[in-house]
Design an enzyme around this catalytic site. Structure first.
Site, short mmCIF file in Angstrom:
data_model
loop_
_atom_site.label_atom_id
_atom_site.label_comp_id
_atom_site.label_asym_id
_atom_site.label_seq_id
_atom_site.Cartn_x
_atom_site.Cartn_y
_atom_site.Cartn_z
N SER A 43 0.89 -1.11 0.01
CA SER A 43 0.18 0.08 -0.15
C SER A 43 0.73 1.13 0.03
O SER A 43 2.05 1.04 -0.43
CB SER A 43 -0.99 0.05 1.34
N ASN A 44 0.32 2.34 0.46
CA ASN A 44 1.11 3.55 0.41
C ASN A 44 0.76 4.56 1.60
O ASN A 44 -0.41 4.21 2.17
CB ASN A 44 1.09 4.24 -0.93
N HIS A 45 1.02 5.76 1.81
CA HIS A 45 0.89 6.37 2.88
C HIS A 45 -0.18 7.35 2.71
O HIS A 45 -0.40 8.39 3.24
CB HIS A 45 1.98 7.22 3.45
#
Ligand code: CTP
Length: 401
Positions: A207-209
């Site tokens: 995923s990412n932030h």
């Protein structure tokens, strides 16, 4: 004029609080639903009973009384507009510094709507560099600070610092917020927000932030301006905006996001892809938890669909498409290339090298490029103020002067 609008009116400790009675009367007459919150100091200047009677709602002041607890974020999250009039130097200072020792300040900090303040104080206090610094920092996060008037002051002196008259405040909020508030009435808007999660096995994912806050702010401002919003959001801990005109769909993966977007898109007038979509996903998802074995583990990834490009291909002449470009450096050429390649009307450039900008925080610093070659560069602002700037740029493109 204000029919169906939910206004929270904050009244603070200033001699101008006596004008709040007239302000409530005018707001109610204009059709607004007015909820008054008074700071403890305001009650020394005007009785809560007066404002409760005029507003037809109980007046709130503290977060909790002996036997009752007011949800300290509900009012701010549900309001269409938070107006603080009069706004004393003390309350403005607390707002600018994020202090939260009464219900009005908690409401301000949790407000998902435009915030307007009408300052009232003596001239020396108004002109003091500290007060002016607070005013600037509030403006920087998108608070609309109304001008002060000149005349008789509580000190007996004359000068700048008087609160605007209630009728002037009503006309300022109507012109600046209520009338523009209907500009997108009836438009169908798709906003995507947050990250996607691409599973590796039943317990792990890529995923990412992304926090989703930028997309949430856009959804809220579009809804405020009268649009019917379909918000499609990936998993995030930020609270999704609550509004009668926002419909929320949760997704996890890029494939689910693509499916939702392709389904909703034909019905939309405006689409904003603020989601941080994973570009790659594991080619195979292991049905069982991957056990630790070798020193190295190789994951094979495959490309996901570029949803925005796909929407760009399907775009009809009446549809407007907005994308984001998240880049490591501030490089307009990269954003312009995405604008062209993905057939967008507008692209918002976010640079990771700008302090305070980007994914996780409450602020962002953007540049906007449109398909006609206009460029707009903005200072660091609260994401709600940024959402306003993006929508204003779109409106200029939709309705050139
Ligand atoms: N986007 C999308 N589908 C993807 C990847 C991105 O719809 N699979 C959208 C994003 O929501 C954003 C825009 O495309 O509005 C640009 O995303 P960005 O990550 O900046 O660029 P990419 O096109 O993915 O290219 P790169 O990562 O190489 O910069």
């Amino acid at each position: 004029m204000l029919q169906g609008r939910k206004l929270v009116l904050g009244v603070t400790g200033s001699i101008a609080a006596y004008k709040s009675a007239e302000l409530v009367r005018l707001l109610i007459k204009a059709g607004a639903d007015v909820q008054v919150i008074m700071t403890p100091g305001a009650q020394q200047f005007i009785s809560p009973l007066t404002l409760a009677t005029l507003s037809r709602h109980p007046v709130y002041s503290t977060i909790a009384t002996e036997d009752e607890w007011h949800n300290h974020v509900r009012l701010g999250r549900e309001a269409d507009l938070l107006l603080i009039a009069p706004a004393s130097a003390h309350t403005l200072a607390k707002m600018a510094n994020g202090l939260c020792d009464n219900l009005l300040l908690a409401t301000y900090l949790s407000a998902c709507c435009p915030v307007v303040v009408a300052p009232a104080m003596d001239e020396e206090m108004w002109l003091h560099p500290t007060t002016q610094a607070h005013i600037h920092s509030l403006m920087r996060v998108g608070v609309d600070v109304l001008e002060v008037a000149q005349g008789d002051l509580a000190s007996g002196l004359q000068g700048w610092g008087r609160m605007l008259e209630p009728s002037e405040i009503l006309s300022a909020i109507t012109q600046r917020w209520i009338q523009p508030g209907n500009q997108l009435k009836g438009k169908k808007v798709l906003v995507t927000a947050g990250p996607t999660r691409e599973p590796i096995d039943p317990v792990r994912y890529i995923s990412n932030h992304s926090s989703g806050k930028m997309g949430f702010a856009l959804a809220k401002v579009f809804a405020w301006m009268g649009a019917e919003v379909h918000l499609v959001a990936g998993p995030t801990s930020a609270p999704a905006p609550q509004h009668p005109r926002i419909r929320l769909t949760h997704i996890e993966t890029a494939a689910q996001l693509a499916e939702a977007c392709l389904k909703i898109f034909p019905e939309t007038d405006i689409t904003v892809m603020a989601a941080a979509v994973a570009d790659y996903r594991p080619q195979q998802v292991s049905p069982r938890k991957i056990k630790k074995q070798e020193d190295h583990l190789q994951l094979n990834l495959e490309k996901t669909m570029d949803i925005l490009s796909e929407l760009g291909k399907r775009k009809q002449p009446h549809q407007w498409l907005i994308g984001f470009a998240l880049e490591s450096q501030h490089d307009p050429a990269l954003a312009l290339e995405k604008l062209r390649q993905k057939n967008l009307d507008l692209i918002v450039l976010n640079s990771l090298d700008e302090p305070g900008a980007g994914f996780a925080g409450d602020t962002n610093k953007i540049s906007i490029f449109d398909r006609l070659g206009h460029q707009m560069h903005f200072p660091l602002k609260h994401k709600h103020a940024v959402a306003h700037d993006i929508i204003q740029a779109l409106l200029q493109l939709m309705h050139p002067a």
